[in-house]
Design a protein around this motif. Sequence first.
Motif, PDB file in Angstrom:
ATOM      1  N   PRO A   1       4.235  -3.725  -5.718  1.00  0.00           N
ATOM      2  CA  PRO A   1       3.566  -4.611  -5.008  1.00  0.00           C
ATOM      3  C   PRO A   1       3.633  -5.950  -5.484  1.00  0.00           C
ATOM      4  CG  PRO A   1       2.357  -2.734  -5.518  1.00  0.00           C
ATOM      5  CD  PRO A   1       3.428  -2.629  -6.110  1.00  0.00           C
TER       6      PRO A   1
ATOM      7  N   VAL B   1      -3.883   6.433  -8.475  1.00  0.00           N
ATOM      8  CA  VAL B   1      -4.221   5.252  -7.683  1.00  0.00           C
ATOM      9  C   VAL B   1      -4.744   4.204  -8.591  1.00  0.00           C
ATOM     10  CG1 VAL B   1      -5.192   4.184  -5.717  1.00  0.00           C
ATOM     11  CG2 VAL B   1      -4.239   6.465  -5.469  1.00  0.00           C
TER      12      VAL B   1
ATOM     13  N   LEU C   1       0.595  -1.132   0.014  1.00  0.00           N
ATOM     14  CA  LEU C   1       0.008   0.035  -0.016  1.00  0.00           C
ATOM     15  C   LEU C   1       0.848   1.248   0.033  1.00  0.00           C
ATOM     16  CD1 LEU C   1      -3.036   0.497  -0.182  1.00  0.00           C
ATOM     17  CD2 LEU C   1      -3.039   0.913   2.398  1.00  0.00           C
TER      18      LEU C   1
ATOM     19  N   LEU D   1       3.479  -0.696 -10.639  1.00  0.00           N
ATOM     20  CA  LEU D   1       3.005  -1.814 -10.026  1.00  0.00           C
ATOM     21  C   LEU D   1       3.744  -2.989  -9.757  1.00  0.00           C
ATOM     22  CD1 LEU D   1       0.234  -3.158  -9.765  1.00  0.00           C
ATOM     23  CD2 LEU D   1       0.103  -3.812 -11.934  1.00  0.00           C
TER      24      LEU D   1
ATOM     25  N   LEU E   1      -7.789  -0.369  -1.916  1.00  0.00           N
ATOM     26  CA  LEU E   1      -7.685   0.622  -3.083  1.00  0.00           C
ATOM     27  C   LEU E   1      -9.246   0.759  -3.296  1.00  0.00           C
ATOM     28  CD1 LEU E   1      -4.731  -0.369  -4.894  1.00  0.00           C
ATOM     29  CD2 LEU E   1      -4.978   1.360  -3.189  1.00  0.00           C
TER      30      LEU E   1
ATOM     31  N   LEU F   1      -2.725   1.843 -10.666  1.00  0.00           N
ATOM     32  CA  LEU F   1      -2.003   0.976 -10.027  1.00  0.00           C
ATOM     33  C   LEU F   1      -2.681  -0.406  -9.972  1.00  0.00           C
ATOM     34  CD1 LEU F   1      -0.191   3.051  -7.362  1.00  0.00           C
ATOM     35  CD2 LEU F   1       0.731   2.241  -9.294  1.00  0.00           C
ATOM     36  N   PHE F   2      -4.032  -0.586 -10.119  1.00  0.00           N
ATOM     37  CA  PHE F   2      -4.525  -1.862  -9.819  1.00  0.00           C
ATOM     38  C   PHE F   2      -4.073  -2.887 -10.713  1.00  0.00           C
ATOM     39  CE2 PHE F   2      -8.959   0.408  -8.273  1.00  0.00           C
ATOM     40  CZ  PHE F   2      -8.264   0.905  -7.213  1.00  0.00           C
TER      41      PHE F   2
ATOM     42  N   SER G   1       1.632   6.901  -6.482  1.00  0.00           N
ATOM     43  CA  SER G   1       0.467   8.096  -6.848  1.00  0.00           C
ATOM     44  C   SER G   1       1.269   9.428  -6.910  1.00  0.00           C
ATOM     45  CB  SER G   1      -0.670   7.939  -6.228  1.00  0.00           C
ATOM     46  OG  SER G   1      -0.433   8.158  -4.884  1.00  0.00           O
TER      47      SER G   1
ATOM     48  N   ALA H   1       1.924   1.864  -3.418  1.00  0.00           N
ATOM     49  CA  ALA H   1       0.999   2.290  -4.221  1.00  0.00           C
ATOM     50  C   ALA H   1       0.886   3.924  -4.062  1.00  0.00           C
ATOM     51  CB  ALA H   1      -0.451   1.586  -4.119  1.00  0.00           C
TER      52      ALA H   1
ATOM     53  N   TYR I   1      -4.948  -5.703  -0.248  1.00  0.00           N
ATOM     54  CA  TYR I   1      -4.379  -4.385  -0.872  1.00  0.00           C
ATOM     55  C   TYR I   1      -5.371  -3.901  -1.777  1.00  0.00           C
ATOM     56  CZ  TYR I   1      -1.624  -2.356  -4.698  1.00  0.00           C
ATOM     57  OH  TYR I   1      -1.239  -1.412  -5.622  1.00  0.00           O
ATOM     58  N   ASN I   2      -5.923  -4.804  -2.527  1.00  0.00           N
ATOM     59  CA  ASN I   2      -6.717  -4.391  -3.783  1.00  0.00           C
ATOM     60  C   ASN I   2      -8.255  -3.865  -3.060  1.00  0.00           C
ATOM     61  OD1 ASN I   2      -5.288  -5.260  -5.809  1.00  0.00           O
ATOM     62  ND2 ASN I   2      -6.792  -6.201  -6.854  1.00  0.00           N
TER      63      ASN I   2
END
Length: 279
Positions: free
Chosen positions: A223, A275, A120, A220, A251, A278-279, A127, A123, A247-248
Amino acid sequence: MSTREWSPLRAAVALVSAVGLGAGGLLLGFALVTLTLAVLVVGLGLELPDTAQIVLSLVFVQGVGCAGVAFAYLKLRPIVAPKIRSLLGFDGVPGPFDIDAAVPSLRQVAIVVGGYVLALGGAFAGSILITLLQVDTGTNQAAEMGMENPAILLILIPASILIIGPGEELLFRGVVQGRLREVFGPVSGVLIPSAVFAGLHWFALSGGSPTGNLVALGILVGPALVFGAAYEVTDNIVVPALIHGIYNATLFSLLYVVVAFSDQLPDPQNSTAAVLALF
């Protein structure tokens, strides 16, 4: 995890098979989603809401595609691998290959917490970097739908822990990382799948410039390295699955707050774009 076994030809075969398995699992899932939607919408004339389409995508991509390919590999490897090795002239027999799963120990729970914080933090740092670089990044298509219909985010939050994390980790850490580790050892066995995992997210991004999307995918990798290192250290697929899922879910939860309370937040679209990438 299996023992190391290296040669130039084995390295090439491992790379091709690992990348093929990772991409193949996702492609299988997307193909099943497309086929199902074609039958339901075009063939039967049904009107499926966005929430139903997201559920179908989760079931087929992460469930059938990722997890299904992982389990199929475990089942078929003892049958197929000896034939391939014989065809390529490899000596010996394939080493044992499994994906261990167990209730995490206290030490592994600590690794889950630490890994989650690292992922996190990466991420958020990413960002900030994207904001400083002022690059145009795309957004994840599922997250983009969630920004238009917050009910989708309420599905994605629990699904991250129950389906997305387990499904993707079974394939990319359990199979892809495990397969590459056999040949390249633990360090490259973590690095290469992390790059593959991040790179395949290119196809999930909508919009953005090529440069911006490359920056987002590069971030990415961070993570993904956490997920891979957690699996390497614990040899328990439940650990990276939990880190990835939580984590997901975090977000998606933050995105839901931004969308739901957009009237109380300054410039919500710009504040979430980095953000989302970054998924």
